[in-house]
Design an enzyme around this catalytic site. Structure first.
Site, PDB file in Angstrom:
ATOM      1  N   SER A 119      49.156  58.547  47.779  1.00 28.45           N
ATOM      2  CA  SER A 119      49.081  59.713  46.735  1.00 28.45           C
ATOM      3  C   SER A 119      50.409  60.689  46.612  1.00 28.45           C
ATOM      4  O   SER A 119      50.590  61.272  45.604  1.00 28.45           O
ATOM      5  CB  SER A 119      47.878  60.568  46.738  1.00 28.45           C
ATOM      6  N   GLU A 152      49.305  54.825  38.761  1.00 27.15           N
ATOM      7  CA  GLU A 152      50.799  55.173  38.853  1.00 27.15           C
ATOM      8  C   GLU A 152      51.293  53.935  39.514  1.00 27.15           C
ATOM      9  O   GLU A 152      51.052  53.764  40.658  1.00 27.15           O
ATOM     10  CB  GLU A 152      50.878  56.448  39.599  1.00 27.15           C
TER      11      GLU A 152
HETATM   12  N1  CAA Z   1      32.376  55.900  41.799  1.00 29.16           N
HETATM   13  C1  CAA Z   1      32.024  54.944  40.840  1.00 29.16           C
HETATM   14  N2  CAA Z   1      31.664  55.561  39.709  1.00 29.16           N
HETATM   15  C2  CAA Z   1      31.385  56.764  39.602  1.00 29.16           C
HETATM   16  C3  CAA Z   1      31.532  57.860  40.779  1.00 29.16           C
HETATM   17  C4  CAA Z   1      32.039  57.326  41.890  1.00 29.16           C
HETATM   18  N3  CAA Z   1      32.495  58.140  42.805  1.00 29.16           N
HETATM   19  N4  CAA Z   1      31.255  58.813  40.084  1.00 29.16           N
HETATM   20  C5  CAA Z   1      30.664  58.434  38.868  1.00 29.16           C
HETATM   21  N5  CAA Z   1      30.785  57.341  38.565  1.00 29.16           N
HETATM   22  C6  CAA Z   1      30.513  56.718  37.101  1.00 29.16           C
HETATM   23  C7  CAA Z   1      28.874  56.913  37.000  1.00 29.16           C
HETATM   24  O1  CAA Z   1      28.346  55.775  37.595  1.00 29.16           O
HETATM   25  C8  CAA Z   1      28.936  56.872  35.366  1.00 29.16           C
HETATM   26  O2  CAA Z   1      28.834  55.770  35.022  1.00 29.16           O
HETATM   27  P1  CAA Z   1      27.881  55.093  33.948  1.00 29.16           P
HETATM   28  O3  CAA Z   1      28.163  55.585  32.732  1.00 29.16           O
HETATM   29  O4  CAA Z   1      27.878  53.452  33.884  1.00 29.16           O
HETATM   30  O5  CAA Z   1      26.720  55.750  34.681  1.00 29.16           O
HETATM   31  C9  CAA Z   1      30.265  57.404  34.959  1.00 29.16           C
HETATM   32  O6  CAA Z   1      31.216  57.455  36.297  1.00 29.16           O
HETATM   33  C10 CAA Z   1      30.039  58.992  34.633  1.00 29.16           C
HETATM   34  O7  CAA Z   1      29.482  59.519  35.693  1.00 29.16           O
HETATM   35  P2  CAA Z   1      28.380  60.944  35.472  1.00 29.16           P
HETATM   36  O8  CAA Z   1      27.794  60.883  34.101  1.00 29.16           O
HETATM   37  O9  CAA Z   1      27.652  60.957  36.729  1.00 29.16           O
HETATM   38  O10 CAA Z   1      29.056  62.157  35.818  1.00 29.16           O
HETATM   39  P3  CAA Z   1      30.533  62.610  34.865  1.00 29.16           P
HETATM   40  O11 CAA Z   1      30.475  62.388  33.479  1.00 29.16           O
HETATM   41  O12 CAA Z   1      30.745  64.215  35.371  1.00 29.16           O
HETATM   42  O13 CAA Z   1      31.705  61.756  35.336  1.00 29.16           O
HETATM   43  C11 CAA Z   1      33.528  61.695  36.678  1.00 29.16           C
HETATM   44  C12 CAA Z   1      32.030  61.793  36.759  1.00 29.16           C
HETATM   45  C13 CAA Z   1      34.113  60.363  36.086  1.00 29.16           C
HETATM   46  C14 CAA Z   1      34.145  61.571  38.454  1.00 29.16           C
HETATM   47  C15 CAA Z   1      34.214  62.859  35.944  1.00 29.16           C
HETATM   48  O14 CAA Z   1      33.473  64.232  36.466  1.00 29.16           O
HETATM   49  C16 CAA Z   1      35.662  63.009  35.980  1.00 29.16           C
HETATM   50  O15 CAA Z   1      36.456  62.302  35.224  1.00 29.16           O
HETATM   51  N6  CAA Z   1      36.235  63.837  36.916  1.00 29.16           N
HETATM   52  C17 CAA Z   1      37.604  64.149  37.140  1.00 29.16           C
HETATM   53  C18 CAA Z   1      38.023  62.889  37.930  1.00 29.16           C
HETATM   54  C19 CAA Z   1      39.520  63.153  38.490  1.00 29.16           C
HETATM   55  O16 CAA Z   1      40.147  64.122  37.825  1.00 29.16           O
HETATM   56  N7  CAA Z   1      39.915  62.160  39.149  1.00 29.16           N
HETATM   57  C20 CAA Z   1      41.225  62.202  39.520  1.00 29.16           C
HETATM   58  C21 CAA Z   1      41.426  62.826  41.012  1.00 29.16           C
HETATM   59  S1  CAA Z   1      43.000  63.007  41.537  1.00 29.16           S
HETATM   60  C22 CAA Z   1      43.386  61.470  42.171  1.00 29.16           C
HETATM   61  O17 CAA Z   1      42.454  60.636  42.669  1.00 29.16           O
HETATM   62  C23 CAA Z   1      44.755  61.366  42.668  1.00 29.16           C
HETATM   63  C24 CAA Z   1      44.965  61.886  44.042  1.00 29.16           C
HETATM   64  O18 CAA Z   1      45.928  61.164  44.533  1.00 29.16           O
HETATM   65  C25 CAA Z   1      44.188  63.342  44.650  1.00 29.16           C
END
Ligand code: CAA
Length: 283
Positions: A119, A152
């Site tokens: 990352s 990315e």
């Molecule tokens: N693995 C797989 N699927 C997941 C999951 C996981 N850990 N967490 C949630 N999901 C899925 C759920 O199963 C759900 O799918 P369905 O519609 O099929 O049921 C969908 O995602 C939505 O989940 P929820 O309804 O439970 O919860 P939500 O609407 O809050 O979504 C989220 C969860 C997608 C994580 C959302 O909160 C989100 O987009 N958060 C921000 C995530 C983000 O910013 N990620 C980037 C992190 S930074 C990074 O990765 C870079 C780095 O180098 C640090």
């Protein structure tokens, strides 16, 4: 170059998600980690997510079985000898990654592409330990990998056009959107995201607002799916601190100084969701 066989190193949250999305798109995948309990944890998490997809009628039971049949498990790096593409997703430590790439370079076919999911570590530095630096590239997936649409693609200074084009094509086959990024600290995602998270922590540190209120501002005020402090817990506060340090060291600019409160949480072992406590507590 036609990619069919993919070797994923690291069966943690990122590695297992990467293995899952490749297998879902028809690639044959070997999921590797150092020991059996780690690969078992990885495949169990894939099975759980696929089961949920069946329950939600997003895929059929047959689809699930077909996806799982494309994934095999490995604890031996030598299993990379027939691969077209390696995606490394191990701990964010430059020495560990360099060691793995040195080994892989000896094992993987000469024309195989070696990608890293780092990352923030310099791809150029990782590429330099191989005899095929032009075939080394960054493939940075976002967490949770099965959900997030972005990859990315980071070009080391040595990466050639064919390698970039191949990885851009592969990313399309995963139904993800890629962006082309040059190899600078934090790339794009973490150069923007981490200072925002760090600033949110400063806001709490300076007593401007509570943890919950800072998150509410960003969730309801900016329409972010998670507040920055919830997101920091989700990513891991140790990872957030590490990336801030990469930015701080890499640019030498005080605007990237990690918040002392972030440092203290990490010293206390409060890494976020994975340790049960960060800015919030978890069961
Ligand atoms: N693995 C797989 N699927 C997941 C999951 C996981 N850990 N967490 C949630 N999901 C899925 C759920 O199963 C759900 O799918 P369905 O519609 O099929 O049921 C969908 O995602 C939505 O989940 P929820 O309804 O439970 O919860 P939500 O609407 O809050 O979504 C989220 C969860 C997608 C994580 C959302 O909160 C989100 O987009 N958060 C921000 C995530 C983000 O910013 N990620 C980037 C992190 S930074 C990074 O990765 C870079 C780095 O180098 C640090």
């Amino acid at each position: 170059m036609d990619i069919q066989n993919v070797f994923v190193i690291g069966a943690g949250q990122m590695g297992s998600g990467i293995a899952q999305v490749f297998a879902q798109s028809g690639f044959r995948v070997i999921l590797h980690d150092m020991n059996e309990s780690a690969v078992d944890r990885g495949i169990n998490s894939i099975q759980k997510l696929l089961l949920r997809a069946v329950e939600k009628e997003r895929i059929t039971e047959e689809n699930k079985e077909a996806i799982l049949s494309r994934i095999t498990l490995s604890t031996d790096l030598q299993d990379a000898r027939n691969t077209d593409l390696v995606v490394e997703a191990v701990i964010e430590n430059i020495d560990v990654k360099k060691e793995i790439f040195t080994e892989l370079d000896k094992i993987a076919p000469a024309d195989a592409i070696l990608a890293t999911n780092t990352s923030s570590l310099p791809i150029t530095d990782i590429a330099s330990v191989t005899n095929r630096p032009e075939k080394v590239i960054g493939m940075h997936f976002m967490n949770p990998v099965p959900v997030m649409k972005l990859v990315e693609i980071i070009r080391a200074i040595q990466t050639d056009e064919e390698t970039y084009e191949t990885i851009a094509e592969v990313t399309k086959k995963l139904y993800k959107t890629s962006v082309q990024v040059n190899d600078f600290p934090g790339f794009v995602a973490n150069r923007i995201l981490m200072p925002m998270i760090n600033e949110a922590i400063y806001t709490v540190y300076e007593g401007v607002a509570t943890i919950e209120d800072v998150d509410t501002v960003m969730k309801l005020g900016m329409n972010h799916p998670m507040g920055p402090l919830t997101l920091a817990d989700f990513i891991g506060l140790d990872t957030c601190l590490y990336i801030m340090e990469v930015l701080h060291d890499g640019f030498g600019d005080s605007k990237y100084r990690p918040c002392p409160l972030l440092r203290q949480y990490v010293q206390a072992g409060w890494y976020g969701k994975k340790t049960g406590r960060g800015f919030y507590t978890y069961d």
